[in-house]
Structures are given as structure tokens and as C-alpha cells.
Design an enzyme around this catalytic site. Structure first.
Site, PDB file in Angstrom:
ATOM      1  NE  ARG A 226      -4.167  -1.517  -0.212  1.00 24.07           N
ATOM      2  CZ  ARG A 226      -4.157  -2.506  -0.991  1.00 24.07           C
ATOM      3  NH1 ARG A 226      -3.184  -2.588  -1.852  1.00 24.07           N
ATOM      4  NH2 ARG A 226      -5.374  -3.241  -1.194  1.00 24.07           N
ATOM      5  CG  HIS A 274      -2.528  -0.829  -7.723  1.00 19.13           C
ATOM      6  ND1 HIS A 274      -3.074   0.068  -6.620  1.00 19.13           N
ATOM      7  CD2 HIS A 274      -2.485  -2.342  -6.978  1.00 19.13           C
ATOM      8  CE1 HIS A 274      -3.421  -0.865  -5.584  1.00 19.13           C
ATOM      9  NE2 HIS A 274      -3.284  -2.063  -5.942  1.00 19.13           N
TER      10      HIS A 274
END
Length: 311
Positions: A226, A274
Site C-alpha cells: 500500500r 498497481h
């Protein structure tokens, strides 16, 4: 009896998931009516993405569980209207395997110094003899399903793997540490550091100026976890000083990463968009169907989120 399943994700995802989900329900022996719209009071289960239109769960009084399509739940776990059980996505065949491949690939890339040759096609004969894997200690922060799977893969290649978690764990083939003292020890040997923690109040900015200083000189960092795990300005300073030699980042505080962010142009940073562990409809559908089957059978749900822990 027909089970009503609401698909609450962005509209473009419906085309990807409709057929796999219906096939998974049929294979599991579930008579499911899967739609993108239902009267809220008629919904039994919600297949959910946190960036969807559904943000108020109050009207869904019959709903037995909210089944997240993502591994991360930080964008929904704090929703006070969500009182139903919340289950995160743990998909070993798809999402977990994708993460293992990304982490293994980029760990080997950094370990072998591949960028020197990939980016150096200029006629210069560059010789570099990397250490063997046994001489390159790797640390993984986060020993959940993803961290354990990546740790086992890297240990299988010969890397000495240390894993750190906030609470005590035992994982075969991995040196396990925990707590504040364990974190300092885990970072002190991390020639390659991999971040696979969830984003919680306790893990935000876990990699900051103080903890970056605990790393060996020339350490390399992978963050497929994250974005908020890293304090960006501290990482940039560590890269500029040379204390950190390279950072490969897949997750960011703001996504897409703004075009003017200094990570884009930094010669020691690799940005990936991502993609380390994406949810794959065919395999994720089977996980969703199994949890619906469990709910209908009165069995415990798989991967139910602990609201107090945040994951």
C-alpha cells in the site's frame, strides 16, 4: 430457494464478472440471481468493490455478507453503515499467484542488477557479478497470505527470508520476528525489503526517516503493498543520499500517480501501475461462490475482516 446477489462495482467490471460468477454459482450448486440492481431490501449478498457507487449499506437489511473483490479493505472497513460481515478477497490461484510472480520477478531483477543491462545498451561492456541468492538477505514486512506465499517462493530460490508481523507468527522456512524490537532487527539485515502490510493506522508511514535509517547501506525496496506504508519525502531523501539504492513501487498514496510526482523522473525509482496482484474474475468468482455457499449453509465465512484490526 434463489439467492439474490448484488454486483456493486464499476459498470465496466460487470462484463468481466457476469459470466464467471454465474458459472461459479452453478458449479457450487447455488441458485443465484446475480444483478447490478436490486431493491435493497431484497439483497442477500453484495459482491463489492470499494470504489463503486454503493457507499451506504443501511438499506440492505437482509444482506448476510459483503464480499470484497479486492485484497485491501481500508477504503470500506471504516464505513459506519456497514454492519454486515465483510470478507476480503484471498484468491490463491489468481491474486496470490500474481503477487508471487511480481515479487519474485522484481526481486530477481534487483538482485541480478538487470537494469544495468536493460538500460545500458550504449556499447559499453559492463561486467557485474551479483552474489548468489544465499548471500542476499530479504525481509518481508507482513506475513499474511500474500507475505507467506512470497516468502516461500523466495526461500525456495535460496534467499534467506525474514518476515515481520505486528503479532507473533510461525511460518516454516521463514525467520519470523514481531513487534517493535523485531522490526528493528528485521530491517537491519534487509538488503531487499518487500512491503506487504495492509494499510491501517498502525502501519501508515511504517517506512519513514527513522526506519529507513535502520536498513543496510544500499538496500533496495519493493512496495506492492500500500502506498501509505511509505513516507514519500523520507524515501526520496534516502535515495538521494544513496542509503537506499533503488525502489520499485507499485502502490501510491494517490492513484494514478500524478504526472509531476518526483517518483516518475527519479533514476533510482521504478514505477509500475498497481499491477502486482490484480483480482482475476475466473478464480475470484470461485472464492465468492464458496462464501455464498457457506453463508447459506450456516458455516463461517472465509477471510472475514476483523474490524478492530482493520483487515
Amino acid at each position: 430457494m434463489t439467492v439474490n446477489v448484488l454486483f456493486a462495482a464499476r459498470a465496466e467490471k460487470w462484463e468481466d464478472y457476469e459470466t464467471p460468477l454465474n458459472a461459479a454459482f452453478e458449479k457450487a450448486g447455488i441458485d443465484a440471481d446475480l444483478r447490478t440492481e436490486f431493491p435493497p431490501e431484497e439483497v442477500d449478498y453484495i459482491v463489492y468493490a470499494p470504489n463503486s457507487w454503493l457507499q451506504d449499506f443501511t438499506p440492505y437489511t437482509r444482506c448476510k455478507a459483503v464480499l470484497n473483490l479486492w485484497a485491501g479493505v481500508e477504503n470500506v472497513v471504516g464505513n459506519e453503515t456497514l454492519t454486515q460481515p465483510l470478507c476480503r478477497m484471498v484468491d490463491e490461484a489468481g491474486l496470490t499467484q500474481g503477487m508471487v510472480e511480481w515479487v519474485t520477478g522484481h526481486t530477481l531483477r534487483l538482485h541480478l542488477g538487470m537494469d544495468m543491462h536493460i538500460n545500458g545498451q550504449d556499447g559499453k561492456w559492463r561486467t557485474y557479478s551479483p552474489p548468489v541468492a544465499q548471500e542476499r538477505p530479504v525481509t518481508i514486512l507482513g506475513l499474511g497470505a500474500l507475505g507467506q506465499a512470497c516468502g516461500h517462493a523466495l526461500a525456495g530460490l535460496g534467499f534467506p527470508v525474514t518476515g515481520w508481523s505486528r503479532t507473533e507468527k510461525q511460518v516454516e522456512g521463514i525467520t519470523c520476528l514481531y513487534g517493535d524490537d523485531g522490526l528493528k532487527q528485521a530491517l537491519s539485515t534487509a538488503q531487499i525489503l518487500i512491503l506487504l502490510l495492509p494499510h491501517t493506522a498502525q502501519t501508515e508511514n511504517i517506512l519513514n526517516a527513522d526506519t529507513l535509517a535502520m536498513l543496510p547501506e544500499g538496500a533496495m525496496i519493493l512496495n506492492p503493498g500500500r502506498g501509505a506504508l511509505i513516507e514519500d519525502t523520507a524515501l526520496l531523501a534516502a535515495l538521494e543520499s544513496g542509503h537506499v539504492a533503488q525502489a520499485t513501487l507499485d502502490t501510491f498514496r494517490q492513484e494514478p500517480l500524478p504526472v509531476m510526482h518526483p517518483f516518475w523522473a527519479h533514476e533510482k525509482v521504478t514505477v509500475t501501475p498497481h499491477i502486482a496482484a490484480t483480482t482475476r474474475p475466473e478464480t475470484a468468482a470461485a472464492v465468492i461462490a464458496e462464501n455464498v455457499r457457506r453463508g447459506e449453509a450456516g458455516e463461517p465465512f472465509l477471510h472475514q475482516v476483523d474490524r478492530t484490526a482493520g483487515y
